[in-house]
Design an enzyme around this catalytic site. Structure first.
Site: not given
Length: 730
Positions: A16, A425
């Site tokens: 479906c 970082d």
């Protein structure tokens, strides 16, 4: 491009969801479509100049499904689905009892059970089976018709084929028996068993999906439906969707804050644990931000709304979770392709089984052919295959949201556990990104005196180092004098008159450009000075002291990096100078450090690692990290960072806790293991059960029990993720 999220009703299996995706992708203007069977949601990206939402709704309706637009609580749709299946199941059970009672007369070992003569009437059985099949089973027929109309097949087709063949074959036998005075066994009881057991399986599946939706529903429950606003000096209640930017929202003690905005007046302690994970309340007052989804514990707040309800932080969090649940990872798309071919393949297997038994030398070969062909169609279960992936992702993403980890895409959940390079970082990621005053060095003056004089001029600056000086003075409860003649030099510093003295506070280059001698005057070594985290103070053009700052390392950084090294090699990639980067790297245990990297260099480094065959995760928070976050296989953005970083990242750590990286990897690993368990079970079940059914070892009644049980087992296994919550450092 615009994005539309809708809820779709009427889906029964993976075929479906695949059919809806294919049907919508054929519309001109649709860029991308993703349909999730477990949540009954679809996310559609489309060009508004070529397509309208009404056209999309019409297309979904033509495909035979219902549609509802908007961000609504999935719990309501799930409760409606449970009610529908429960009512149909109870009706089917009531009609099936006489048929199943009559069935006992034909089973060996149950001859002692009394069966009323009325229940053995062929005509009564025919009538009950007709109501069961064409009234209770009508939704199966409707779904099958819509599927066949689109030249596809789903689970409804299997159910309709098996029950219809059993019904009309029994109909034929019944009238032939009347003319030949033979007593034979009909298959009306099989029809009853099929429909009742399948509805029971669907009911149990819906209940299990409701449990899986529990965490997401809790987020929806915190979205306020009515908001109290000030209008013409009086308070009034308005629907949440009527809130506009600039409205003044009134929050009383004990109420949940209903809008994102700036506090215009009032002071209160606020519980932000839902969004930040912070257990202790935070004092909020004028000019500070407040967010929906948090709770005002005491006091009264007047908040000026800065966005509409659908753009609030809580709404964006919910949207991220639902988008991750709807966007399919690669493994789910592969399964969908298999599921699309599954039903036609099973119909072919049933036909081959029928032919093999029909032309066999066995007695009653025609009856055996019908029975075992029915069994093959009933035992096959495309639902277990279709639910294997989406239910696990549904549970995992909702669970992670409660821990402050927001997966924006299913692909990131699939990829994260395979990363072998993690790039961090420094500022704002491994550190808090907020400089703090560490020490004050001076050969002649007390530290408190220098801090007072510096704070007098720096309180008028918005520079982060100036804020650190002012904050330190306030923490020491120093009386900060007034300053006059203030002048700020961008990139240099501040100067002004304090208590009749000329005060300079700034970087060494600017201080010396003002004719003030620093060399040899202060005991600050070159290595510390090169970090850029030093400001100098002069009084009456004489060097008086130096302020040394540090960016505080996050409390959990060292332990997290140590554990992450068990999964992958960990690097630091930062735009900072080498010396401060090296100091932080040594503290957390990172050996490879790349300093003074521009945003372009960060992205280039990520791309080069990927070209070498590595799977790369980048963790950052700033605007300068956005390119690297986008270039990585998995970009992880800190929630307290820049908006563009959060928009670019694949995962957002809304609580800005670095342990979230470790938790996300652990959850990714567990989720993929759970998905593989589900897929293995679904494939093994169908591979073993179908041949057994074709060889005549299974009865149709046992087959429909197996079909229903397989879906429930898959959903239940996915729910195990909830019973073993993720823990930092697990």
């Amino acid at each position: 491009m615009k994005t539309m999220r809708v809820y779709i009703t009427g889906m029964t299996c993976a075929a479906c969801s695949s059919r809806i995706e294919k049907g919508l992708q054929r519309l001109e203007g649709v860029e991308q479509v993703s349909v999730n069977l477990a949540t009954a949601q679809s996310v559609i990206q489309y060009d508004p100049t070529k397509l309208t939402p009404a056209t999309v709704f019409k297309r979904i309706d033509q495909l035979g499904y219902g549609v509802e637009e908007g961000l609504t609580n999935p719990k309501k749709a799930n409760e409606a689905e449970i009610r529908s299946y429960r009512n149909r199941f109870l009706l089917a059970l009531l009609l099936s009892i006489p048929l199943l009672w009559a069935m006992l007369a034909h089973l060996p070992g149950f001859s002692f059970v009394w069966v009323p003569a009325l229940l053995q009437s062929f005509y009564l059985q025919w009538g009950l089976a007709s109501v069961l099949l064409f009234y209770v089973g009508y939704p199966f027929y409707y779904g099958a018709f819509q599927a066949l109309k689109q030249r596809t097949a789903n689970m409804d087709v299997l159910v309709v084929l098996s029950t219809t063949v059993a019904y009309f074959y029994s109909h034929y036998l019944m009238f032939r028996s009347d003319s030949s005075n033979q007593h034979i066994h009909l298959y009306f009881d099989t029809i009853a068993m099929i429909i009742t057991v399948i509805l029971l399986g669907k009911l149990l599946e819906s209940i299990a999906k409701g449990k899986a939706l529990k965490d997401l529903s809790e987020l929806h429950d915190h979205r306020i439906r009515l908001i109290r606003v000030m209008h013409r000096k009086a308070e009034e209640w308005i629907p949440a969707d009527k809130l506009r930017v600039g409205d003044i929202v009134v929050i009383q003690a004990g109420e949940w804050i209903s809008a994102d905005g700036i506090i215009e007046s009032g002071c209160a302690e606020v519980d932000e644990s839902l969004l930040t994970g912070e257990g202790l309340p935070i004092l909020k007052s004028t000019n500070e931000y407040a967010y929906s989804g948090t709770r005002c514990l005491n006091g009264i707040l007047h908040i000026k709304a800065t966005c509409e309800t659908h753009e609030s932080r809580l709404s964006r969090m919910i949207a991220m979770v639902e988008e991750a649940q709807t966007n399919k990872p690669a493994i789910a798309r592969k399964v969908d392709r298999v599921a699309a071919m599954f039903v036609p393949f099973m119909i072919a297997c049933a036909l081959i089984t029928y032919a093999a038994w029909y032309f066999s030398s066995a007695d009653d070969s025609s009856e055996l052919a019908i029975r075992y062909a029915l069994t093959v169609m009933l035992i096959a279960c495309p639902c277990a295959l279709g639910l294997a992936t989406p239910v696990s992702i549904l549970v995992a993403t909702a669970l992670s949201a409660k821990k402050g980890i927001l997966f924006k895409h299913g692909n990131s959940l699939e990829t994260l556990h395979r990363v072998n390079r993690i790039l961090f970082d420094k500022t704002g990621t491994l550190t808090e990104g907020k400089p703090r005053l560490k020490t004050i060095q001076s050969p002649r003056h007390p530290s408190s005196y220098l801090l007072r004089m510096a704070a007098a001029v720096e309180k008028y600056s918005s520079h982060p180092l100036a804020h650190a000086i002012t904050e330190a003075a306030q923490q020491q409860r120093l009386l900060i004098p007034e300053a006059s003649g203030l002048l700020e030099i961008p990139g240099g510093g501040m100067k002004g008159i304090v208590e009749g003295k000329l005060v300079h506070v700034g970087h060494s280059a600017w201080i010396q450009s003002e004719g003030i001698l620093l060399k040899g005057s202060l005991p600050i070594n070159t290595a510390v000075e090169n970090t850029g985290n030093v400001l100098y103070l002069s009084l009456e053009r004489q060097a008086a002291g130096g302020f040394i700052f540090s960016d505080q390392l996050r409390d959990d950084a060292s332990a997290t990096v140590r554990q992450l090294r068990e999964y992958a090699k960990v690097w630091m990639v930062t735009g900072d100078q080498l010396e401060p980067a090296r100091v932080v790297a040594e503290q957390v245990g990172i050996e490879v450090v790349h300093s003074q990297c521009s945003p372009e260099n960060k992205a280039l480094m990520v791309s080069e690692l990927r070209q070498e065959g590595h799977i790369v995760a980048f963790v950052g928070d700033g605007i300068n990290d956005a390119a690297a976050l986008a270039a990585a296989d998995v970009g992880i953005a800190m929630g307290g960072g820049a908006n563009i970083a959060m928009q670019t990242g694949d995962i957002v750590l809304s609580r800005s806790q670095i342990t979230g990286v470790l938790d996300a990897i652990e959850l990714s690993k567990r989720t993929m293991r759970n998905i593989k368990q589900n897929l293995t079970f679904a494939l093994v079940y169908n591979s073993v059960a179908v041949p057994f059914a074709a060889m005549g070892y299974l009865d149709p009644r046992i087959a429909c029990l197996g079909m229903a049980a397989s879906s429930v087992i898959v959903v239940t296994n996915a729910l195990r993720l909830q019973r073993n919550p993720i823990r930092s450092g697990s």
